[in-house]
Scaffold this motif. Structure first.
Motif, PDB file in Angstrom:
ATOM      1  N   MET A   1      11.716  13.047 -32.752  1.00 58.76           N
ATOM      2  CA  MET A   1      11.611  11.639 -32.388  1.00 58.76           C
ATOM      3  C   MET A   1      12.507  10.764 -33.260  1.00 58.76           C
ATOM      4  O   MET A   1      12.994   9.726 -32.812  1.00 58.76           O
ATOM      5  N   THR A   2      12.741  11.171 -34.491  1.00 56.43           N
ATOM      6  CA  THR A   2      13.478  10.322 -35.430  1.00 56.43           C
ATOM      7  C   THR A   2      14.918  10.783 -35.662  1.00 56.43           C
ATOM      8  O   THR A   2      15.741   9.994 -36.123  1.00 56.43           O
ATOM      9  N   SER A   3      15.230  12.048 -35.346  1.00 59.66           N
ATOM     10  CA  SER A   3      16.558  12.574 -35.683  1.00 59.66           C
ATOM     11  C   SER A   3      17.667  11.894 -34.884  1.00 59.66           C
ATOM     12  O   SER A   3      18.688  11.481 -35.458  1.00 59.66           O
TER      13      SER A   3
ATOM     14  N   PHE B   1      20.682  17.364 -38.226  1.00 64.35           N
ATOM     15  CA  PHE B   1      21.931  18.126 -38.192  1.00 64.35           C
ATOM     16  C   PHE B   1      22.267  18.536 -36.762  1.00 64.35           C
ATOM     17  O   PHE B   1      23.420  18.439 -36.324  1.00 64.35           O
ATOM     18  N   PHE B   2      21.272  18.988 -36.007  1.00 59.63           N
ATOM     19  CA  PHE B   2      21.528  19.434 -34.642  1.00 59.63           C
ATOM     20  C   PHE B   2      21.754  18.271 -33.688  1.00 59.63           C
ATOM     21  O   PHE B   2      22.399  18.439 -32.653  1.00 59.63           O
ATOM     22  N   ALA B   3      21.224  17.087 -34.023  1.00 57.99           N
ATOM     23  CA  ALA B   3      21.527  15.906 -33.224  1.00 57.99           C
ATOM     24  C   ALA B   3      22.907  15.360 -33.556  1.00 57.99           C
ATOM     25  O   ALA B   3      23.659  14.941 -32.661  1.00 57.99           O
ATOM     26  N   ALA B   4      23.258  15.365 -34.846  1.00 61.03           N
ATOM     27  CA  ALA B   4      24.512  14.758 -35.281  1.00 61.03           C
ATOM     28  C   ALA B   4      25.698  15.702 -35.154  1.00 61.03           C
ATOM     29  O   ALA B   4      26.830  15.255 -34.928  1.00 61.03           O
ATOM     30  N   GLY B   5      25.464  17.001 -35.311  1.00 60.64           N
ATOM     31  CA  GLY B   5      26.559  17.956 -35.325  1.00 60.64           C
ATOM     32  C   GLY B   5      27.461  17.901 -34.105  1.00 60.64           C
ATOM     33  O   GLY B   5      28.690  17.780 -34.243  1.00 60.64           O
TER      34      GLY B   5
ATOM     35  N   TRP C   1      12.179  12.565 -26.192  1.00 59.26           N
ATOM     36  CA  TRP C   1      11.840  13.988 -26.245  1.00 59.26           C
ATOM     37  C   TRP C   1      10.881  14.232 -27.416  1.00 59.26           C
ATOM     38  O   TRP C   1       9.881  14.943 -27.284  1.00 59.26           O
ATOM     39  N   GLY C   2      11.204  13.650 -28.555  1.00 51.93           N
ATOM     40  CA  GLY C   2      10.329  13.806 -29.717  1.00 51.93           C
ATOM     41  C   GLY C   2       8.968  13.188 -29.505  1.00 51.93           C
ATOM     42  O   GLY C   2       7.952  13.716 -29.969  1.00 51.93           O
ATOM     43  N   LEU C   3       8.903  12.064 -28.778  1.00 54.62           N
ATOM     44  CA  LEU C   3       7.624  11.426 -28.507  1.00 54.62           C
ATOM     45  C   LEU C   3       6.753  12.310 -27.620  1.00 54.62           C
ATOM     46  O   LEU C   3       5.548  12.471 -27.866  1.00 54.62           O
TER      47      LEU C   3
ATOM     48  N   SER D   1      20.900   7.884 -27.770  1.00 56.16           N
ATOM     49  CA  SER D   1      20.102   8.504 -28.833  1.00 56.16           C
ATOM     50  C   SER D   1      18.649   8.044 -28.773  1.00 56.16           C
ATOM     51  O   SER D   1      17.734   8.806 -29.094  1.00 56.16           O
ATOM     52  N   SER D   2      18.414   6.800 -28.333  1.00 57.27           N
ATOM     53  CA  SER D   2      17.042   6.300 -28.200  1.00 57.27           C
ATOM     54  C   SER D   2      16.310   6.997 -27.061  1.00 57.27           C
ATOM     55  O   SER D   2      15.124   7.317 -27.174  1.00 57.27           O
ATOM     56  N   VAL D   3      17.010   7.225 -25.939  1.00 58.13           N
ATOM     57  CA  VAL D   3      16.392   7.955 -24.830  1.00 58.13           C
ATOM     58  C   VAL D   3      16.090   9.384 -25.252  1.00 58.13           C
ATOM     59  O   VAL D   3      15.015   9.924 -24.948  1.00 58.13           O
TER      60      VAL D   3
END
Length: 365
Positions: A317-319, A197-201, A28-30, A22-24
């Motif tokens: 970056m945070t999701s 939601f799209f990261a966790a779903g 993408w957000g960065l 999840s950190s890598v």
């Protein structure tokens, strides 16, 4: 096609721990965060259609090569670079729509664009779910190839934006006006809740509900097909309502998404939550861009859309880290409560935006 499965690719495909994966993915957000102001600045200086095509072509080339990357430092660098190249075109797309649609058709142009995005998303994640079950690298190869083809078609189409008339006394800086900045403040909270939601779903569906990757694709297909079939109708139906009221309603439906997940854990709850999410995003995305197009001068439209991209990038970056923290240290219901609260706060903020008097009347700067 790739983004809904990015954490799963790092976690299941490459064997990284969930928090590391999840950190890598947060890189993408960065990269998107850097691309936002850079793309917005460039969109006010060169033809945004050309910038959009070059962005898609460069991102597609890197995506094709992405499965060759294995070491963690290179994964971090290339994930950042891929997002940077892809999202340079995000402000240019919105800027081109604002200029080509004009004041009369701007809201319809944004709605049509949103329908087109979801038409692609109807195919992408569904096909991606099947490809992921065979081999994750096929996700990147297919997505990269379609991006490169789209870039070539766009650049060869001859589409150009009309030039913006610039006034000598106009000060072209990053001050896009208080109404737009206030809206973007609350939009950041909404995007954080939405992207989480799209990261966790997918992770929740696979690890907690024991669904397969292609089952996850079917859930996203439900989301995107519903948008394709009803988005233009919803846009017409809500045309007479003030934009801030529609933005607040969109955030409220997002809060209902997480309330449903908390009260109805299971496949049925996930499907119902996806329905509320779909209604909320249809009410918010096109209308947020239409609100900005009304309150921001044309010569600053690229910068305004750059700020919009920054909001999306902060959420990207945070999701994934948000999901990784809550899923690793708490039960999913804690994540649902936090994200539902963020969406509810955004709804309250949207109700305070200027522009409630009547549709089509611009808020005072």
């Amino acid at each position: 096609m790739v983004f809904p499965f990015l954490v799963l690719y790092f976690h299941r495909g490459l064997g990284l721990p969930l928090e590391t994966a999840s950190s890598v993915a947060a890189c993408w957000g960065l990269g998107s965060f850097v691309a936002g102001p850079l793309g917005g600045w460039a969109s006010d200086r060169i033809d945004p259609v050309r910038l959009m095509g070059l962005s898609m072509g460069a991102a597609g080339s890197l995506m094709i090569a992405f499965p060759l990357i294995r070491s963690l430092p290179w994964l971090v660098l290339c994930t950042f670079s891929l997002a940077l190249l892809a999202d340079l075109g995000r402000p240019s797309t919105m800027t081109a729509l604002a200029r080509l649609g004009g004041a009369e058709h701007g809201r319809d142009a944004f709605a049509l664009n949103y329908m087109a995005i979801n038409l692609g998303m109807s195919i992408g994640p569904t096909l991606g779910g099947f490809l992921a079950e065979v081999n994750y690298r096929y996700l990147f190869w297919v997505d990269g190839t379609t991006s490169a083809v789209a870039a070539a078609l766009l650049l060869l189409s001859g589409t150009v934006c009309p030039p913006v008339e610039k006034h000598a006394e106009a000060k072209v800086d990053w001050n896009i006006g208080r109404p737009a900045l206030r809206m973007y403040l609350w939009l950041c909270l909404f995007f954080w809740s939405f992207m989480t939601f799209f990261a966790a779903g997918p992770v929740y569906a696979v690890k907690w509900l024991h669904l397969s990757e292609h089952d996850v694709g079917y859930i996203w297909l439900f989301n995107t097909i519903l948008i394709v079939l009803t988005n233009l109708w919803v846009n017409r139906l809500t045309a007479g309502y003030p934009l801030p009221r529609l933005l607040a309603a969109g955030c409220t439906f997002q809060a209902a998404t997480y309330l449903t997940l908390a009260l109805a854990p299971g496949v049925g709850g996930l499907i119902l939550a996806t329905l509320w999410l779909t209604v909320g995003e249809m009410l918010l995305f096109s209308n947020a861009n239409a609100y900005v197009a009304k309150v921001v001068p044309p010569e600053k439209m690229g910068r305004a859309m750059g700020v919009n991209a920054l909001c999306v990038s902060l959420a990207l970056m945070t999701s994934a880290p948000t999901m990784g923290y809550f899923f690793s240290h708490h039960s999913p219901v804690w994540l649902w409560a936090a994200m539902g609260g963020a969406a509810a706060l955004a709804a309250l903020g949207m109700t305070g935006l200027p522009g409630h008097e009547q549709q089509g009347r611009e808020p005072q700067q």
